[in-house]
Design a protein around this motif. Sequence first.
Motif, mmCIF file in Angstrom:
data_model
loop_
_atom_site.group_PDB
_atom_site.id
_atom_site.type_symbol
_atom_site.label_atom_id
_atom_site.label_comp_id
_atom_site.label_asym_id
_atom_site.label_seq_id
_atom_site.Cartn_x
_atom_site.Cartn_y
_atom_site.Cartn_z
ATOM 1 N N HIS A 67 -13.440 -3.255 -2.620
ATOM 2 C CA HIS A 67 -12.502 -3.234 -3.933
ATOM 3 C C HIS A 67 -11.388 -3.425 -3.683
ATOM 4 O O HIS A 67 -10.751 -2.421 -3.562
ATOM 5 C CB HIS A 67 -13.151 -2.418 -4.961
ATOM 6 N N ASP A 68 -10.648 -4.513 -3.652
ATOM 7 C CA ASP A 68 -9.092 -4.631 -3.445
ATOM 8 C C ASP A 68 -8.286 -3.491 -3.812
ATOM 9 O O ASP A 68 -7.329 -2.980 -3.280
ATOM 10 C CB ASP A 68 -9.003 -5.920 -3.707
ATOM 11 N N GLY A 69 -8.524 -3.518 -5.054
ATOM 12 C CA GLY A 69 -7.433 -2.332 -6.524
ATOM 13 C C GLY A 69 -7.291 -0.560 -5.282
ATOM 14 O O GLY A 69 -6.533 -0.245 -4.552
ATOM 15 N N SER A 70 -8.902 -0.365 -4.542
ATOM 16 C CA SER A 70 -8.749 0.970 -3.826
ATOM 17 C C SER A 70 -8.431 1.211 -2.776
ATOM 18 O O SER A 70 -7.758 1.625 -2.568
ATOM 19 C CB SER A 70 -10.912 1.594 -4.255
ATOM 20 N N ALA A 71 -8.383 -0.315 -2.304
ATOM 21 C CA ALA A 71 -8.139 -0.356 -0.757
ATOM 22 C C ALA A 71 -6.011 -0.034 -1.084
ATOM 23 O O ALA A 71 -5.947 0.333 -0.228
ATOM 24 C CB ALA A 71 -8.655 -1.295 -0.458
ATOM 25 N N PHE A 72 -5.556 -1.079 -1.745
ATOM 26 C CA PHE A 72 -4.625 -0.859 -2.078
ATOM 27 C C PHE A 72 -3.933 0.613 -2.472
ATOM 28 O O PHE A 72 -3.207 0.905 -2.161
ATOM 29 C CB PHE A 72 -3.866 -1.758 -3.019
ATOM 30 N N ARG A 73 -4.590 1.156 -3.235
ATOM 31 C CA ARG A 73 -4.285 2.793 -4.484
ATOM 32 C C ARG A 73 -4.118 3.991 -2.310
ATOM 33 O O ARG A 73 -3.014 4.216 -2.707
ATOM 34 C CB ARG A 73 -5.238 2.658 -4.594
ATOM 35 N N PHE A 74 -5.400 3.480 -1.732
ATOM 36 C CA PHE A 74 -5.181 3.844 -0.820
ATOM 37 C C PHE A 74 -4.335 4.150 0.190
ATOM 38 O O PHE A 74 -3.431 4.825 0.684
ATOM 39 C CB PHE A 74 -6.527 4.001 0.072
ATOM 40 N N ILE A 75 -3.779 2.948 0.340
ATOM 41 C CA ILE A 75 -2.542 3.036 1.263
ATOM 42 C C ILE A 75 -1.032 3.478 0.790
ATOM 43 O O ILE A 75 -0.226 3.552 1.197
ATOM 44 C CB ILE A 75 -2.505 1.198 2.018
ATOM 45 N N PHE A 76 -1.253 3.005 -0.496
ATOM 46 C CA PHE A 76 0.297 3.361 -1.383
ATOM 47 C C PHE A 76 -0.017 4.994 -1.680
ATOM 48 O O PHE A 76 1.266 5.851 -1.148
ATOM 49 C CB PHE A 76 -0.266 2.611 -2.730
ATOM 50 N N ALA A 77 -1.076 5.493 -1.219
ATOM 51 C CA ALA A 77 -0.774 6.749 -1.215
ATOM 52 C C ALA A 77 -0.688 7.523 -0.215
ATOM 53 O O ALA A 77 -0.046 8.638 0.314
ATOM 54 C CB ALA A 77 -2.452 7.937 -1.818
ATOM 55 N N ILE A 78 -0.787 6.469 0.790
ATOM 56 C CA ILE A 78 -0.512 7.221 2.125
ATOM 57 C C ILE A 78 0.751 8.127 2.386
ATOM 58 O O ILE A 78 1.764 8.249 2.720
ATOM 59 C CB ILE A 78 -1.458 6.321 3.812
ATOM 60 N N GLU A 79 1.954 6.128 2.393
ATOM 61 C CA GLU A 79 3.179 6.152 2.482
ATOM 62 C C GLU A 79 3.835 6.994 1.359
ATOM 63 O O GLU A 79 4.700 7.186 1.394
ATOM 64 C CB GLU A 79 3.452 4.443 1.613
ATOM 65 N N ALA A 80 3.474 6.856 0.216
ATOM 66 C CA ALA A 80 4.201 8.203 -0.141
ATOM 67 C C ALA A 80 4.050 9.584 -0.008
ATOM 68 O O ALA A 80 4.643 10.105 -0.197
ATOM 69 C CB ALA A 80 3.225 8.230 -2.329
ATOM 70 N N ILE A 81 2.839 10.220 0.552
ATOM 71 C CA ILE A 81 3.008 11.107 1.767
ATOM 72 C C ILE A 81 3.956 11.463 2.737
ATOM 73 O O ILE A 81 4.809 11.649 2.536
ATOM 74 C CB ILE A 81 1.174 11.715 1.628
ATOM 75 N N LEU A 82 4.136 10.100 3.035
ATOM 76 C CA LEU A 82 5.202 9.916 4.310
ATOM 77 C C LEU A 82 6.486 9.835 3.658
ATOM 78 O O LEU A 82 7.523 10.938 4.676
ATOM 79 C CB LEU A 82 4.642 8.316 4.766
ATOM 80 N N PHE A 83 6.567 9.329 2.621
ATOM 81 C CA PHE A 83 7.878 9.217 1.999
ATOM 82 C C PHE A 83 8.008 10.707 1.872
ATOM 83 O O PHE A 83 9.721 11.705 2.206
ATOM 84 C CB PHE A 83 8.374 8.610 0.800
#
Length: 447
Positions: free
Chosen positions: A402-418
């Motif tokens: 599911h494209d939406g779930s995949a992008f949500r997962f990556i954006f969450a990782i980015e948020a944690i890194l910030f």
Amino acid sequence: MSPGAVSKGGLGWFGIVRIGLVQASIGALVMLATTVLNRLMVVEYALAAAIPAGLVAWHYAVQLARPLWGHGSDKGRRRAPWILGGMAVLALASLLATQATLMMTSEPLIGFSLAIIAYTLIGAGVGASGTSALALLASAVAPARRSAAAAVTWIMMVAGIVVSAISVGALLQPYSPQRLLIVAGGLALTVTLITALATFRLEGRHEVFEETAKDEPAPDFMAALREIMNEQAARRFTIFIFVSMIAFSMQDLILEPFAGLVFGMEPGESTQLGGQHQGGILLGMIVAGIGGSAFAGRLPGELRLWVVAGCIGSAFALATLGAAAMHGPGWPIGINVFVLGFSNGVFAVSAIGAMMGLAGSGRTTREGVRMGVWGASQAIAFGLGGLLGALGVDIARQIMAHDGSAFRFIFAIEAILFVIAAGLALRTTGPSAAPRVEPARDSEVFA
């Protein structure tokens, strides 16, 4: 001597703007390679996102040679030939990359081979021109103007990206391979001419601002690197740049594919969305630059405040972008992306202020090699961040289906890194982001 030439009083504002035009030109061509061609490979040609991500990562890997290019301009004490030569290479490479992209489905072996050559040259062009431009800025600008000058040139760079993204996006509609080649050729020719005019007689007779010039010959390359790595402030700043720029760059290669796959945007529309992101960065830089000057000396730890605010704001915007991935069309994606860019800009201009303060602080090393070291650290982080983001999306799309779930997962990782970057900023960045009358010393820039 031309009005913008370097004199005993340092590079004037007209000269600073001319360096900003060089930065804007670099940004315009890099935008073509890292956003437009990236989106075409993933969406129009249905290639794995890891392919353009790998090419972009490779162009960053080539930039590991930035310290060598900076050292070369230090030894020769002339920056303009490196700037113009690097831009010419970058312009040619952008055209090769465009042609390679169009050949990847019809003649894949030739297309991929040409793409590797093109992105190698892109990395070399960006490294040679960009490092020399920033070294000239650090060495030829009076100490009181350095932070402001850095902000001006980086704002101009982002403005160049915004203008080119919006213009290219409009000119590509309706999209066709022939139209892409014409637009890419026009962009390459335009920025090369701008750079040639901007650097004409820029350095004048006095290449280095007299108060920061070092009369002794520049040390050999390895001695210069040892000096930098033995300085606690320079070493800490190198680590901070590396970690924070991974967080900063992870969305770069997936933002336009995200717009195409989840929101169904056409190439021109997603390119314009990228322009909105860069527009947010531009406004964030302006606000942070003005705010840092207005509160100079009035609040403790201004640099920490600005950097941390930028990191936390970016994390929040990425979290909401994750919600957008699940919501799909109807979400105010333009506003969301603009807020992300604004927060990115606040963070970036604060880090730039610290970088310029440290650039001329070496005992024997000059600005070229020092800017090269930090540029190399940033390049590694950008390449790694972009590759991790794209590979992460590919893997997540396969696992989650599911494209939406995949992008949500990556954006969450980015948020944690910030958020992690914000924590590092509290330990790394020092008490003031405001312009100083004298070059910042180690203790003034770092805790």
